[in-house]
Design a protein around this motif. Structure first.
Motif, PDB file in Angstrom:
ATOM      1  N   GLU A   1     -26.778  49.048 -77.435  1.00  0.00           N
ATOM      2  CA  GLU A   1     -26.680  50.201 -78.314  1.00  0.00           C
ATOM      3  C   GLU A   1     -27.613  51.311 -77.830  1.00  0.00           C
ATOM      4  O   GLU A   1     -28.712  51.037 -77.328  1.00  0.00           O
TER       5      GLU A   1
ATOM      6  N   ASP B   1     -28.332  55.968 -78.321  1.00  0.00           N
ATOM      7  CA  ASP B   1     -27.930  57.242 -78.922  1.00  0.00           C
ATOM      8  C   ASP B   1     -26.947  57.967 -78.022  1.00  0.00           C
ATOM      9  O   ASP B   1     -25.946  58.514 -78.479  1.00  0.00           O
TER      10      ASP B   1
ATOM     11  N   THR C   1     -16.668  56.077 -78.847  1.00  0.00           N
ATOM     12  CA  THR C   1     -18.099  55.755 -78.846  1.00  0.00           C
ATOM     13  C   THR C   1     -18.396  54.366 -78.287  1.00  0.00           C
ATOM     14  O   THR C   1     -19.522  53.883 -78.403  1.00  0.00           O
ATOM     15  N   ARG C   2     -17.421  53.713 -77.690  1.00  0.00           N
ATOM     16  CA  ARG C   2     -17.641  52.386 -77.116  1.00  0.00           C
ATOM     17  C   ARG C   2     -17.174  52.373 -75.672  1.00  0.00           C
ATOM     18  O   ARG C   2     -16.079  52.858 -75.341  1.00  0.00           O
TER      19      ARG C   2
ATOM     20  N   THR D   1     -22.330  50.639 -77.182  1.00  0.00           N
ATOM     21  CA  THR D   1     -21.978  51.442 -78.344  1.00  0.00           C
ATOM     22  C   THR D   1     -22.970  52.594 -78.419  1.00  0.00           C
ATOM     23  O   THR D   1     -24.189  52.381 -78.435  1.00  0.00           O
ATOM     24  N   ALA D   2     -22.451  53.818 -78.437  1.00  0.00           N
ATOM     25  CA  ALA D   2     -23.308  55.013 -78.423  1.00  0.00           C
ATOM     26  C   ALA D   2     -22.884  55.967 -79.533  1.00  0.00           C
ATOM     27  O   ALA D   2     -21.722  55.993 -79.939  1.00  0.00           O
ATOM     28  N   ARG D   3     -23.837  56.761 -79.999  1.00  0.00           N
ATOM     29  CA  ARG D   3     -23.485  57.815 -80.959  1.00  0.00           C
ATOM     30  C   ARG D   3     -22.722  58.933 -80.269  1.00  0.00           C
ATOM     31  O   ARG D   3     -21.892  59.593 -80.881  1.00  0.00           O
ATOM     32  N   ALA D   4     -23.014  59.163 -78.972  1.00  0.00           N
ATOM     33  CA  ALA D   4     -22.332  60.210 -78.207  1.00  0.00           C
ATOM     34  C   ALA D   4     -22.324  59.811 -76.736  1.00  0.00           C
ATOM     35  O   ALA D   4     -23.182  59.045 -76.282  1.00  0.00           O
TER      36      ALA D   4
ATOM     37  N   PRO E   1     -17.524  63.100 -80.331  1.00  0.00           N
ATOM     38  CA  PRO E   1     -18.890  62.908 -79.828  1.00  0.00           C
ATOM     39  C   PRO E   1     -18.893  62.681 -78.320  1.00  0.00           C
ATOM     40  O   PRO E   1     -19.583  61.796 -77.805  1.00  0.00           O
TER      41      PRO E   1
ATOM     42  N   TYR F   1     -26.091  65.356 -81.714  1.00  0.00           N
ATOM     43  CA  TYR F   1     -24.807  65.244 -82.400  1.00  0.00           C
ATOM     44  C   TYR F   1     -24.994  64.551 -83.756  1.00  0.00           C
ATOM     45  O   TYR F   1     -25.743  63.578 -83.851  1.00  0.00           O
TER      46      TYR F   1
END
Length: 470
Positions: free
Chosen positions: A8, A10, A125-126, A136-139, A304, A335
């Motif tokens: 994981e 950001d 986001t994956r 898995t990222a936020r952006a 994102p 974001y």
């Protein structure tokens, strides 16, 4: 069932070239947890196979050219000999030092943030990695760059074709080379090879080279480049195998065939987006499969996902890739808050001799123009480089400079002066109110600036003096 490792973060950045590294650094500055994915971490395109090795070949070509023409100054240089193995040996040694310096920068990143491998979108986001792990990222920032492609007509002789990724690995200079494509790479390298004594022919489907549409400038460019190598413009090409090398066939404005040791493919670098899984993200793609995005935020729609550098097929120059990477990295880190940033003044160069430089926006019908010719310019004549032309354009009310096109000695330096003038809204009159040292190549800009002032009644006082050769 084996457990899948989940990572994981950001911001996930795909690609460790100029744009990707800039995105990584800016996202880290914003306090984001960042993962950088690259299949090799070999360093930037510029250092490995682009800007720097090409300039090393150009420098060698210019040295040979200057030696051959030293007689004009009364300096006899007899028996000029180009040692191809030494030329290419120095090129690779210096290139490797540049590339090593870029790789050393990886040491600055936090431990565990660099992942070697290929990534593919599973959703917006994956990302799925080759080894089965999932990020898995936020952006996400796409900075995968571009890569050259061998055209269909040359697939038969692909083993005899070079690209900018392989040409610098030649151990020795070839005796002959066909260059396909008259853009920046093709123009620079064809002239460099010709100056090093390689029989060189440059082919392009267009009737122009260097992307210059100004007719007078284009004529001058073709005259200068055509004096050093053979130009075949307005032709389609294909390759076939010959006993002694590659046979290039051309047809169109003219027809013919000729055999060369190698064919250099310089027809561009399409974005490297294949197998990236963009279809899973929901973002819109253009007819070429490239994401549609906002040039002032680098965001793909409202997703994102951000894209920077050669991957977006926009402006393939290093300072733009770096700037885009910084924008993308900042906006990915913050974001869903996204900031739009005005782009830098457009600025590009082709390192032919003379250099072709473009500054500012393309002129409109309302623009006023001024021109300077360098065939009789004082300092250019002193240096035996009296060839070239400058076109400067300005808005018609006050004469504020809006852009320029240069093909002349010293263009790579004078273009920096002009890009600052355009960026800061300086007028032709204001430029002329400042000193131009004599005798310099910069003095050659004055006729163009005076012409602009003469077309603008309210331009104010300016230097009307004319010094010899200015």
């Amino acid at each position: 069932m084996a457990q899948v490792d989940e990572l994981e973060c950001d911001v996930a950045v795909i690609g460790a070239g100029t744009a990707g590294l800039a995105a990584m650094r800016r996202a880290l500055r914003e306090g984001a947890k960042v993962l950088l994915v690259d299949d090799a971490f070999s360093g930037t395109m510029c250092a490995n196979v682009g800007c720097m090795p090409s300039k090393l070949l150009i420098a060698a070509g210019n040295a040979a050219h200057d030696a051959r023409h030293a007689d004009v100054f009364g300096i006899g240089v007899d028996g000029i000999r180009v040692d191809g193995r030494r030329v290419m040996g120095r090129l690779r040694a210096e290139r490797d030092r540049f590339a090593a310096a870029t790789r050393k920068g990886f040491e600055d990143f936090p431990a565990g943030t660099m992942i070697t491998g290929r990534a593919r979108f599973l959703s917006a986001t994956r990302l799925g990695l080759e080894d089965g792990r999932i990020i898995t990222a936020r952006a996400v920032v796409i900075a995968t760059g571009g890569n050259p492609v061998i055209p269909k007509g040359f697939k038969e002789i692909a083993d005899l074709c070079l690209t900018h990724e392989t040409v610098f690995d030649l151990v020795d200079l070839p005796k002959s080379i066909a260059v396909i494509g008259g853009g920046p790479i093709g123009l620079e390298l064809s002239q460099a090879f010709a100056r090093l004594g390689v029989r060189t022919c440059l082919f392009d489907e267009s009737e122009t080279i260097g992307g210059v549409q100004d007719e007078a400038m284009q004529d001058l460019i073709q005259k200068a480049i055509g004096a050093e190598l053979t130009l075949h413009l307005g032709v389609k090409t294909r390759g076939s195998r010959a006993n002694t090398g590659a046979r290039v066939h051309w047809s169109g404005a003219a027809e013919g065939a000729e055999i060369f040791d190698h064919v250099l493919i310089a027809t561009g670098r399409p974005p490297q987006l294949r197998d990236l899984g963009l279809e899973t993200t929901g973002i819109r793609l253009d007819e070429n499969g490239t994401p549609e995005y906002d040039r002032e935020s680098m965001q793909c729609g409202t997703a994102p996902i951000f894209i920077a550098g050669d991957a977006n097929a926009d402006v393939p120059v290093l300072h733009e890739a770096s700037s885009e990477g910084r924008m993308a990295g900042r906006n990915a880190a913050t974001y869903p808050t996204v900031v739009r940033t005005p782009r830098m003044t457009p600025f590009s160069m082709i390192f032919s001799q003379p250099v072709i430089a473009r500054v500012g926006a393309e002129p409109t019908g309302a623009s006023v123009f001024g021109t300077s010719d360098y065939d009789d310019q004082g300092r250019a004549k002193v240096e035996d480089e009296a060839l070239g032309r400058v076109v400067i354009h300005a808005e018609p009310t006050r004469g504020r400079l809006t852009g320029a096109l240069l093909f002349c000695p010293g263009a790579e330096h004078m273009a920096h002066l002009l890009v600052q003038a355009v960026a800061h809204g300086i007028t032709a009159s204001e430029m002329l109110s400042q000193p131009f040292y004599h005798p310099t190549l910069e003095e050659g800009l004055k006729p163009a600036l005076r012409e602009i002032c003469s077309k603008i009644p309210a331009s104010g006082d300016y230097d009307r003096s004319i010094s010899p050769g200015s």
